[in-house]
Design a protein around this motif. Structure first.
Motif, short mmCIF file in Angstrom:
data_model
loop_
_atom_site.label_atom_id
_atom_site.label_comp_id
_atom_site.label_asym_id
_atom_site.label_seq_id
_atom_site.Cartn_x
_atom_site.Cartn_y
_atom_site.Cartn_z
N ILE A 239 7.71 2.23 -2.78
CA ILE A 239 6.63 2.94 -3.47
C ILE A 239 7.15 4.24 -4.07
O ILE A 239 6.83 4.59 -5.22
CB ILE A 239 5.47 3.20 -2.50
CG1 ILE A 239 4.82 1.88 -2.08
CG2 ILE A 239 4.43 4.12 -3.13
CD1 ILE A 239 3.75 2.03 -1.02
N ALA A 243 7.26 5.26 -8.10
CA ALA A 243 6.67 6.48 -8.66
C ALA A 243 7.72 7.28 -9.42
O ALA A 243 7.43 7.86 -10.48
CB ALA A 243 6.07 7.33 -7.54
N PHE A 331 -1.38 4.94 -8.19
CA PHE A 331 -0.69 4.92 -6.90
C PHE A 331 -1.60 5.42 -5.78
O PHE A 331 -1.45 4.99 -4.64
CB PHE A 331 0.57 5.79 -6.96
CG PHE A 331 1.69 5.19 -7.77
CD1 PHE A 331 2.68 4.46 -7.16
CD2 PHE A 331 1.74 5.36 -9.14
CE1 PHE A 331 3.72 3.90 -7.90
CE2 PHE A 331 2.75 4.82 -9.89
CZ PHE A 331 3.75 4.09 -9.27
N ILE A 346 -0.57 -1.23 -5.52
CA ILE A 346 0.86 -1.07 -5.77
C ILE A 346 1.58 -2.39 -5.53
O ILE A 346 2.47 -2.78 -6.31
CB ILE A 346 1.44 0.03 -4.86
CG1 ILE A 346 0.78 1.38 -5.18
CG2 ILE A 346 2.94 0.14 -5.03
CD1 ILE A 346 1.11 2.48 -4.20
N ARG A 349 1.06 -4.64 -8.47
CA ARG A 349 1.84 -4.24 -9.65
C ARG A 349 3.32 -4.57 -9.47
O ARG A 349 3.97 -5.03 -10.42
CB ARG A 349 1.63 -2.75 -9.89
CG ARG A 349 2.14 -2.28 -11.24
CD ARG A 349 1.56 -0.93 -11.62
NE ARG A 349 1.87 0.11 -10.67
CZ ARG A 349 0.99 0.65 -9.84
NH1 ARG A 349 -0.25 0.23 -9.81
NH2 ARG A 349 1.34 1.61 -8.99
#
Length: 526
Positions: A239, A243, A331, A346, A349
């Motif tokens: 994650i 980002a 997010f 997330i 995606r």
């Protein structure tokens, strides 16, 4: 039973870790669960050898055993346990990051033995009464309290599927008359809840209450490594990297602090969203050496950290785009002063990005346009696909057929009449995400298998094998100058090839994690 690709990878892993016990696992993978006499018969091994293999594999949590209705005992391979062994090196590294060298050593020791009692761990780690013994006891206590180690009970050796079916059958027996669909669904939900409660109660077995309500590790309980807890760290790293790729280092740092603020409450990787936290807590978890202001353009010259954190949270939540598209790209989500990390969104995606990457590699940008259209729009016929993607009809049909052959997309038949005549029928294309990911996952397991076969072939090459055996000699291991220049060059090239294959395996395994583990909390947007 596991599919062919998964079975090959599991057998390969068992062969590399246990050697001669591979045939027992291969027999169970190919034929399904078997009782002891049939396992002896199909494996063509002596009963004594099969019994020893079963004991070792149960000790390492690789085999489940269950009692049948006629009172017999059957054995089944836990494929998830086999595949988790690919991440053992990463688990040890994560333990070192969280608990230092002692914590990593304890985790590695338990991984080597499957499960151990605290006295056995301490006897392997340090002499009793020494300073190292006290430090090891503290590290072990920290691993248990933080759920990185969990107790191994009798229930953990029984297949969860068997227990769920048993509990569901008991609930169905309580229904009077012919059960409705609602009653069957409720029975299934009750069975799942009962199974979860049992697992939660089992995890409390390893701690006992000491003086002043302090928890102490129970010396009579066997402990094993809790893989989901380590998988949480892997998920959080993914994650954070996503980002950073989408925004910048500042956004990744704020998201990392957000995850760290709720890390102690993250127990499983199947959570749809994190527990709530606040911007103040996030600000306290930030690394002091990170310059957040460099990633934003603000009017003030020296803004406070809390102002920067809120600006990044608004960015991560896509506050400026309050549409379904913006929510699917977010997010985090904001609810007043509360901040939530949206794991389900997330995961959706990241999994979609994997599918698009595979489609682009095999079918180019036009294939990606079709895939995105079908994911966003649902079922669409061929003419509409051609019109909306602006691809010529003569090019759309072969492209759809090729993507369908690889299970990236699927077709739905809608008959116009009761006779289901193909000439009077609509054909709608759509993306069956579970099916597409399942097929892709099988291909990835096949890739992992091929990588390991290549590594083994590289190692067993005649020239490499001779030089490796020479290097293992006691005199040469102490002084590698005894090797010739050609031999040192050969070893250097071989190590370079093995390193590249290892990096490739790690990258493939990361994609497997996204599709198989992280994808478990999938929450597809409509």
């Amino acid at each position: 039973m596991a599919d062919g690709d998964t079975a090959n990878v599991c057998a390969q892993i068992i062969h590399s870790h246990f050697g001669q016990f591979t045939i027992v696992v291969s027999t169970l993978l190919s034929r399904g669960r078997l009782p002891f006499p049939q396992l002896v018969r199909y494996s063509n091994l002596k009963p004594r050898t099969v019994r020893a293999a079963i004991l070792v594999l149960i000790q390492h949590n690789i085999l489940w055993h269950a009692t049948t209705e006629d009172g017999g005992e059957v054995f089944e391979v836990n494929t998830n346990e086999c595949l988790a062994r690919l991440r053992f090196g990463r688990y040890v590294w994560l333990a070192e990051q969280c608990f230092g060298t002692l914590g990593a050593s304890i985790v590695q020791l338990i991984l080597d033995h499957g499960k151990l009692r605290p006295p056995d761990i301490m006897s392997h780690m340090a002499p009793q009464g020494s300073k190292e013994s006290t430090a090891c006891a503290q590290a072990l206590h920290g691993l248990v309290i933080s759920s990185y180690l969990k107790p191994s009970t009798i229930l953990s050796h029984i297949s969860p599927q068997d227990k769920r079916i048993l509990y569901e059958t008991e609930e169905k027996a309580k229904i009077a008359g012919f059960p409705t669909a609602k009653e069957l669904r409720q029975a299934r939900e009750v069975a799942i809840d009962r199974l979860k409660r049992e697992e939660e109660e089992a995890e409390k077995v390893g701690l006992r209450i000491k003086v002043l309500d302090e928890n102490a590790v129970d010396d009579d309980v066997y402990f094993r490594v809790n893989y989901p807890k380590f998988n949480i760290h892997i998920r959080n790293k993914l994650i954070e990297a996503a980002a950073r790729e989408r925004f910048n280092d500042g956004a990744a740092s704020v998201l990392k602090a957000t995850l760290k603020a709720t890390e102690s409450k993250q127990k499983t990787i199947t959570d749809i969203r994190s527990d709530p936290t606040t911007a103040a807590n996030i600000s306290m978890q930030l690394e002091h050496d990170h310059a957040l202001a460099s990633g934003l353009v603000l009017n003030t010259r020296k803004p406070k950290n809390i102002v920067l954190v809120k600006a990044y949270l608004n960015m991560l939540a896509f506050v400026d785009n309050p549409t379904p598209t913006g929510r699917a790209s977010s997010f985090v989500s904001l609810n007043g002063s509360k901040v939530y990390v949206e794991f389900g969104i997330i995961a959706s995606r990241l999994r979609r990005r994997v599918l698009e990457a595979v489609t682009r590699e095999r079918h180019g940008d036009e294939g990606v346009r079709i895939l995105r259209l079908l994911i966003d729009s649902g079922k669409v016929d061929e003419k509409q696909i051609s019109k909306l993607t602006m691809i010529a009809p003569k090019d759309v049909r072969p492209l759809l057929s090729a993507m369908s052959a690889e299970s990236l997309i699927s077709i739905q038949e809608v008959p116009k009449s009761a006779d289901r005549n193909p000439t009077r029928m609509f054909f709608l294309w759509y993306v069956d995400l579970p099916k597409a990911c399942s097929v892709l996952l099988g291909n990835l397991y096949k890739t992992v298998y091929n990588i390991n076969v290549r590594k083994q072939a590289e190692t067993e090459e005649r020239g490499i094998k001779a030089v490796s055996e020479k290097r293992e000699r006691s005199d040469v291991s102490q002084n590698e100058g005894l090797l010739t220049r050609n031999e040192r060059e050969t070893l250097r090239e071989w190590e370079s090839r093995i390193e590249k294959l290892t990096v490739l395996e790690a990258r493939v395994e990361e994609v497997v994690f996204i599709l198989n583990d992280f994808g478990a909390c999938q929450n597809e947007p409509t």
